[in-house]
Scaffold this active site. Structure first.
Site, short mmCIF file in Angstrom:
data_model
loop_
_atom_site.label_atom_id
_atom_site.label_comp_id
_atom_site.label_asym_id
_atom_site.label_seq_id
_atom_site.Cartn_x
_atom_site.Cartn_y
_atom_site.Cartn_z
N ILE A 1 22.29 -94.55 31.23
CA ILE A 1 22.25 -95.75 31.62
C ILE A 1 20.93 -96.21 32.08
O ILE A 1 19.70 -96.18 31.68
CB ILE A 1 21.64 -94.52 33.50
CG1 ILE A 1 22.82 -93.34 33.00
CG2 ILE A 1 22.21 -96.01 34.98
CD1 ILE A 1 24.58 -93.65 33.42
N GLY B 1 29.55 -98.08 40.13
CA GLY B 1 29.33 -98.54 39.06
C GLY B 1 28.38 -97.21 38.40
O GLY B 1 29.01 -96.21 38.55
N GLU B 2 26.93 -97.00 37.37
CA GLU B 2 26.01 -96.78 37.41
C GLU B 2 27.15 -95.44 35.96
O GLU B 2 26.80 -94.39 35.84
CB GLU B 2 25.03 -95.92 38.57
CG GLU B 2 26.30 -94.94 38.88
CD GLU B 2 25.61 -94.25 40.38
OE1 GLU B 2 26.41 -92.88 40.48
OE2 GLU B 2 24.95 -94.44 40.93
N GLY B 3 28.39 -95.94 35.62
CA GLY B 3 28.50 -95.00 35.07
C GLY B 3 29.81 -94.32 35.88
O GLY B 3 30.80 -93.63 34.51
#
Length: 346
Positions: free
Chosen positions: A61, A313-315
């Site tokens: 991240i 988001g954030e993977g």
């Protein structure tokens, strides 16, 4: 930055054909497992293996702040970037929960928070104290761009040390949908209004304001955004640049890459425009609810694996898709063939 243009080899064609042939012999109508078949065949070619597997997953991240946040383009204050980094380090975010579930190796990298923070487990690889406000000047210098790209490369090098089979890049940065939207407009030629979405939860009036901010920035930089790297330097973000560097280097090293949502897909868009062969190593995890994501995926001719109306988001969306890749491998490796099952097909 010459390393960005280094040749990327294609996945192995012979293993691709071998895996495709095997899929046609498994106890099912040909094509009946849909995308799961394609995943297995592609992974076999990527890994040069008759028995592809996704047992070792790596999640990086990248976090950075954006000067354009000063323009009121986010529903959250800028301090939230740092607060979320602390949450990642303390393993309390959605992507932490999901990464634990798939037993992924997890790391957080400060690529350019507004102010440095001292946290155990936080990897510090900073390109600067946040980007400049790109409505007034270029987001970053060439030196900062180089540092941010290398931060992504370094993350992949750490993943390689752990023999990863799948790389996932995530991002955190308040106002980064504005940067990603501006980049997507500059590359695709689509209008700002088409691509500008709600981000962290803006109202329709706030979306109009955000759209105008992006439009003004594109006009300001129109003479300077003639190449993908120039676009990234003038209207990008440090964490977006890190994702670009990570994606290109992972592809150069022959590692499968699972792309997350809008921001990550814009980074993939840049990566493909810098080194066109990189897309052969990409899987696109999902289509997010962020307005511009559908257009970016269409431009890349990419088929997302999932549509769960996510926009975090954030993977997170990419990690959600990991079990699909694992199941695709298991089906390919463990299903009986018609011959083994003594099933007559003629």
């Amino acid at each position: 930055m010459d390393w960005l243009n280094k040749q990327i080899k294609a996945p192995d064609k012979s293993y691709y054909q071998q895996a495709l042939s095997k899929q046609q012999q498994l106890t099912k109508p040909i094509g009946s497992l849909g995308a799961l078949e394609d995943i297995a065949v592609r992974l076999a070619a990527m890994q040069k293996s008759s028995n592809p597997s996704i047992d070792r997953v790596w999640v990086s991240i990248f976090a950075a702040d954006h000067g354009v946040a000063e323009e009121g383009v986010s529903a959250f204050p800028q301090i939230v970037t740092t607060e979320m980094v602390k949450n990642f380090v303390n393993e309390g975010a959605a992507v932490n929960v999901l990464s634990r579930y798939v037993k992924a190796q997890f790391e957080v990298i400060d690529v350019g928070l507004l102010k440095p923070v001292e946290l155990n487990k936080l990897i510090v690889n900073r390109a600067g104290n946040g980007t400049a406000n790109f409505t007034q000047q270029g987001a970053m210098t060439e030196k900062q761009l180089t540092k941010a790209l290398l931060a992504g490369k370094s993350a992949v090098e750490r993943a390689i040390e752990h023999n990863t089979q799948l790389f996932i890049g995530g991002e955190m940065g308040i106002a980064n949908t504005s940067s990603a939207t501006a980049i997507a407009c500059a590359i695709t030629g689509l209008s700002v209004d088409q691509l500008t979405g709600a981000g962290t939860g803006l109202s329709s009036k706030e979306i109009q304001h955000k759209s105008q901010v992006i439009q003004n920035a594109l006009l300001l930089h129109q003479k300077h955004i003639s190449s993908p790297l120039n676009i990234l330097q003038h209207i990008g973000g440090f964490e977006i640049a890190a994702l670009v560097g990570a994606y290109i280097f992972a592809a150069q090293q022959g590692i499968a890459i699972l792309i997350d949502g809008f921001i990550s897909s814009v980074a993939a868009l840049l990566a493909v425009n810098i080194n066109s062969q990189s897309q052969q190593w990409f899987f696109f995890a999902h289509q997010s609810q962020e307005k511009g994501h559908q257009f970016v995926l269409e431009y890349l001719k990419a088929k997302p694996l999932l549509d769960l109306s996510m926009r975090l988001g954030e993977g997170s969306g990419a990690v959600v898709a990991v079990p699909l890749l694992q199941m695709a491998c298991n089906l390919h490796n463990e299903m009986a063939t018609f011959e083994q099952a003594k099933i007559t097909v003629n």
